[in-house]
Each structure stands twice: as C-alpha cells, then as structure tokens.
Design a protein around this motif. Structure first.
Motif: not given
Length: 141
Positions: A91-94, A116-117, A123-127, A129-132
């Motif tokens: 949820i926080h990722l989105r 991330y913490m 969890i970032f690897m599915e979307d 890469p601009k977010y990471l």
C-alpha cells in the motif's frame, strides 16, 4: 469489530476471486467491476472492515496498471485507513508511486523510504525502475 456474517463474507470472497481470474485474463475493467461490487456489499463504514483493505488494493492496482493515477491514489489512500492498511508495504509503495506521479516528491520520498525500510529492495523490482532510481537519489541504500 466482529467479522462479517458468513454468507456476506462468502459473497464478497467469490466476487473478489472472480476479479482475480479476470485480471489473469487481462480483463481489467471487468475485474474492477467485480471488486467494486464486492466493496458495495460491505456494511456501512466500509473502512472499518478488513475486507475493504484488500478490495481497495485490488481496485487501486487495476487503476495503477491502467495509468489512472488519481483513481489509484484514492483507492490506496482509502486502503491505508482500513484495518491492516497502515504499515502494509505494498500500500505504501503504491502511495509513494502516486505521489511521485503527482509531482509531490517530498511525500513520495517519505512513502518510498517507509517501504524500503519495511520491506527492502525486492518490492521495487516488479515495477518501473524510475521509482527505485528516485529513492536511491533521496536516501542512502
């Protein structure tokens, strides 16, 4: 809050399973319709029910995949206010991604850092890469 009556829970679960199957077939609008129908079955004060959490997540994720970022944000904003929503990494990722898409970079950094913490980098690897990449520029990973 006590649980939903068995019959109501079964009806909601069936609609959500149908939505899940439609997603696998890439029928996103039809899936969204199933989830919205399930959400409408919940008693008043929907945000008090744990089922609302996962239904809002499902609808929000469809809007994310369709690029409907404003609607996506509203769904995940609602989800975080439901039982077990606050602190849920997905949820926080989105939410972080939606703040990013809305140009609210300070809030995006806060949410994505929280993710991330709590859940690490995987969890970032599915979307996209601009977010990471954005997160890497804002905190030390």
């Amino acid at each position: 809050m006590t649980g939903l009556p068995d019959r109501l829970y079964a009806d909601i679960t069936l609609l959500c399973k149908q939505g899940d199957e439609l997603i696998k077939l890439d029928k996103l609008e039809e899936a969204r319709s199933k989830y919205v129908s399930a959400l409408k079955l919940l008693p008043e004060k929907r945000n008090n029910w744990e089922a609302a959490t996962w239904i809002y997540v499902a609808v929000g994720d469809i809007h994310f995949r369709l690029g409907n970022y404003d609607k996506c944000f509203k769904c995940f904003y609602n989800a975080v206010q439901c039982p077990k929503g606050l602190g849920n990494p997905f949820i926080h990722l989105r939410l972080g991604q939606m703040y990013f898409e809305q140009g609210k970079m300070s809030k995006a950094a806060d949410e994505l850092t929280r993710v991330y913490m709590g859940a690490g980098m995987d969890i970032f690897m599915e979307d996209d890469p601009k977010y990471l990449n954005f997160l890497e520029k804002n905190i030390e990973i």
